[in-house]
Design a protein around this motif. Structure first.
Motif: not given
Length: 883
Positions: A301-318
């Motif tokens: 969740a910490t990695l996915a939270n930062m998606a706006p900072e690296y510019g991605a629309t989403l950062a999906l984990f299984p």
């Protein structure tokens, strides 16, 4: 391949008996077999979007052909159609949710004016609003701070919160989480995320959009969703599915395992830098690989939270066994966990296997074992710095000012604010336990935080101090000044409250004070209007830097302080060993989180209106009827003789365009409020005034560090009238152009609109009369918001720096000629006349879907709503600011 659009979704409908009765679902495998799709090659994010579309089509809510783009997607294939995505729910925070609800209230007013039933303007899907953006850290460093700050929050926001309570009784399906519960994204993880949704007798994967860019945090639980502007969320609530340009979809393979001493924050900051360098703006990311085994669900969740900072629309984990265990820990019922497993296994969406077969647009590898302890700063989340290089990174951007004869109250690089804050990190037990263990060791060695540093601890939910207290780690944090002082965003969104008067006075000069925080954004002046430098880091490093007192201290070798015997204490001396962290984690309570929201004692006694329409109160400085249904720019087309209102550089964020923090007395918005007799201590924040367009208009581009190349000797919301050369407040110059009948535009560099999903960055731009933003590149959410306000985002083809091009010019006029008919990616010719010399540039229109083209042709989403929801023909209004 058969004609996908001709295959009826109901051919794949299946039924299952559950404890909730007989439920329907659409078998992706059956549909794929009929459509000739190799389902195992389709990215999981697209399978979820396909399932959502098929269910909606089977229920008759969507044309069957609308699912074609998701079903036929292939990596690298030419774009043929937009993805159509009917989400199952929406989640809001108060700063963006209040304006959204005000817009819906204004739509009801428009319906009544048109002779229609205002109550018919209802949400068709469930939505939740978590009040988390309004609490300010006025009190700190004491055990009473939490209650004092909550009391002041309720005092300041009584009128706004009364409006929320009206909305809860007026709109179907609205769940309201009161203040004092935590931060939207952690509350989302612990209480609201469903993973699999049951709606009207149908089962499908849980999907969500949110009015906050960090909605992607829920991707760590395997829930597909991302942040949008509140305006886009309004359409979803009213029944319009999202339309998204078919994205690049990237597989991110995680390898290795984190080294001892490396926390999820370090991984997230390193990932942010790497992905910014690779360029993933607008992409869907899907994480997989053997490295997942070494990450907790909260780490994901910490990695996915930062998606706006690296510019991605989403950062999906299984979704896997670890996710089910997390859900069990946070109190989800076993029956629902069984439903999650059964449904996702049927759809090929459960577990970590099968990713090797997926055909991605490209692949990225990220070695968890290659990351070391680090921070990010001093002004961007992607400025990754090792501990040994922090001092140099600060000095490069903020050189030492000239010495003064008077002993300074504040030394250059002194830390003035240390905050354990943000959903990103306080939702992570590993990070919080590490911080608590470090604090305990520091207290045992006799260390203390120097006087003059404002300390704050604002957890993302009430679960955090509960488990820290049970582990004996809450008291040592408090002993260092980190008392719990709020459950909300607080410092992370700029609600830092005042610093000591002598510190604030010292920060008015060239001496730069520093904030250290466990947040996710550190843009200049975001954390506090007078704090120019801020470093992002783990909660444990926040404690360590607070002890050191200066950002120039090299924590890899310099002492944090000295013990009672005068011996130096190094960071490595008190950093908790992996074994100690493991022992503490093993002792964590088996049940974390709360099944029901906390209700402040005063919440139920707040005044509330009833009925389908809100009664706006004359003279309110918080709640004013939004003007957007009355003011429309008209369809975008050719512009002749437009003037630049602003000429900006690279990396202009939504914090530059629409600040969220405290309204400074020097700003136009403050002068407006003072003219109404409001005292400075009641100005509050821009976030609290977002349903007052008069304040927000004057707050547009009100970041004190904004640099407009038209006025090179000043910063803040100022502009220069052309050709007269007279300078003044931005809003006054815009109004003057409007009175002259002149259209205005903005010129900017790269990455225009990075940062938060902040509607008012686009709303304020539109109310200033801006018809187009011409930039080198745009960030996803703000670009979309501009379109929805009828402002055309034009992306330059030439590698030209607008600020350099117009430097020193006395007169600038701009003609824009778009290709006809207007379409996706339409080319536009831009002719600049700079002091009489002609310069021809080219741009492409960044309206990326057919719906966005329709919105620009309508004059924006509010005109579109009038026409398509109420059948009212909108009339274009003048291109000048609201008077």
């Amino acid at each position: 391949m058969p004609d996908i659009a001709a295959i009826a979704p109901d051919s794949a409908i299946r039924h299952v008996e559950t404890d909730q009765g007989r439920l329907s679902w659409v078998s992706l495998a059956d549909y794929a077999a009929r459509a000739g799709i190799a389902l195992e090659k389709l990215p999981r994010s697209l399978r979820i979007i396909l399932e959502a579309g098929l269910c909606a089509a089977a229920r008759g809510e969507l044309d069957a052909g609308a699912v074609q783009a998701a079903a036929a997607w292939q990596p690298g294939s030419p774009r043929s159609a937009d993805l159509v995505f009917p989400v199952t729910r929406v989640i809001l925070q108060d700063a963006a949710g209040l304006p959204l609800l005000a817009d819906l209230a204004a739509l009801r007013d428009a319906a009544a004016k048109a002779g229609q039933d205002p109550g018919a303007m209802q949400s068709v899907i469930p939505f939740a609003l978590v009040v988390d953006h309004s609490v300010q850290i006025d009190s700190y460093g004491t055990s009473e701070a939490l209650q004092l700050n909550l009391d002041r929050e309720l005092d300041r926001n009584e009128e706004r919160y009364g409006f929320l309570k009206w909305a809860a009784q007026a709109f179907d399906g609205l769940t309201l989480v009161p203040p004092g519960n935590g931060i939207i994204h952690q509350v989302h993880l612990e209480q609201l995320a469903e993973i699999v949704s049951v709606r009207n007798g149908w089962i499908s994967a849980d999907t969500v959009i949110g009015s906050d860019s960090h909605t992607t945090m829920v991707n760590g639980l395997g829930v597909l969703g991302w942040g949008v502007g509140g305006i886009e969320a309004e359409g979803a609530l009213l029944g319009d599915p999202l339309t998204v340009a078919a994205p690049e979809i990237i597989g991110v393979a995680l390898t290795g395992r984190p080294r001892p001493g490396v926390l999820a924050t370090d991984l997230a900051l390193a990932l942010t830098r790497k992905l910014r360098q690779l360029g993933v703006t607008g992409a869907f990311l899907e994480f997989h690989g053997p490295g997942l085994a070494s990450l907790s669900v909260e780490d994901r969740a910490t990695l996915a939270n930062m998606a706006p900072e690296y510019g991605a629309t989403l950062a999906l984990f299984p979704v896997d066994e670890d996710v089910l265990s997390y859900l069990r820990t946070t109190g989800r019922p076993e029956a629902h966990l069984s439903l999650i497993r059964a449904h996702l296994e049927r759809q090929g969406l459960f577990g970590r296997d099968g990713f090797d077969a997926i055909a991605y647009s490209r692949h990225v590898a990220f070695d968890l074992g290659a990351v070391g302890p680090s921070v990010a700063g001093p002004t961007r989340p992607d400025q990754l710095v090792g501990l040994e290089d922090v001092s140099a990174s600060f000095a490069r951007q903020f050189p030492e000012p000239a010495a003064t004869a008077r002993p300074p109250v504040l030394s250059h690089g002194q830390i003035v604010l240390a905050a354990i804050t943000s959903c990103t990190n306080t939702a992570n037990p590993g990070a919080m336990v590490t911080a608590g263990l470090l604090a305990r060791a520091a207290v045992e060695r006799g260390l203390a935080v120097p006087a003059g540093i404002k300390t704050s601890f604002a957890p993302g939910s009430r679960a955090v101090p509960d488990y820290l207290a049970q582990l004996g780690l809450l008291a040592p944090l408090a002993a260092l000044g980190f008392h719990v002082d709020a459950f909300g965003c607080a410092v992370c969104v700029g609600n830092s409250g005042p610093l000591a008067p002598d510190i604030e006075a010292a920060l008015a000069g060239e001496t730069v004070g520093v904030a250290v925080l466990s947040g996710n954004r550190n843009f200049e002046a975001r954390v506090h209007p007078k704090i120019r430098a801020a470093y992002l880091m783990s909660p444990a490093l926040v404690v360590a830097y607070a002890l050191a007192g200066r950002i120039g201290a090299d924590l890899s070798r310099a002492p944090l302080g000295h013990d009672a015997q005068g011996r130096p204490v190094l960071l490595r001396d008190i950093w908790p060993a992996p074994e100690a962290i493991a022992v503490a984690m093993a002792e964590m309570p088996r049940q974390r989180g709360r099944s029901a929201p906390y209700i402040p004692a005063r919440w139920n006694s707040l005044p509330v209106q009833s009925g389908p329409r809100f009664s706006w109160q004359d003279g309110s400085t918080f709640l004013c009827p939004p003007p957007f249904f009355e003011r429309h720019a008209g369809a975008f087309g050719a512009l002749a003789g437009a003037r630049p209102l602003l000429v900006l550089g690279d990396d202009i964020t939504t914090d530059h365009i629409s600040p969220v923090g405290t309204i400074s007395p020097q700003m136009p918005a403050a002068r407006y409020l003072a003219s109404l007799g409001i005292e400075p201590d009641r100005f509050g924040s821009y976030a609290a005034r977002r349903v007052n367009h008069e304040v927000m208009l004057r707050g547009t581009f009100a970041n004190p560090r904004l640099r407009n190349a038209l006025v090179p000797d000043r910063t803040g919301p100022v502009s220069r009238h052309l050709p007269s050369g007279e300078t003044g407040d931005l809003v006054d110059i815009a109004e003057r152009y409007g009175a002259e009948g002149r259209a205005v535009v903005i010129l900017a560099g790269r990455n225009y609109g990075t940062g938060s999903a902040r509607d008012w960055a686009a709303k304020g731009t539109a109310l200033l009369g801006v018809r187009a933003v011409i930039a080198r590149s745009f960030e996803r959410i703000h670009r979309s918001n501009l379109v929805r306000l009828g402002v055309a985002p034009l992306e330059l083809v030439e590698a030209v720096e607008p600020a350099t091009l117009v430097a020193g010019a006395k007169d600038i006029a701009i003609d824009i000629t778009p290709a006809e008919p207007l379409g996706i990616g339409s080319r536009c010719t831009i002719r600049l006349r700079i002091d009489g010399a002609a310069h021809v540039l080219h741009a492409r229109l960044r309206a990326d879907t057919a719906m966005e083209i329709a919105l620009l042709q309508s004059g924006g989403v509010f005109a579109f709503f009038l026409e398509h929801k109420l059948g009212v023909t909108p009339t274009a209004s003048v291109d000048s600011p609201v008077p």
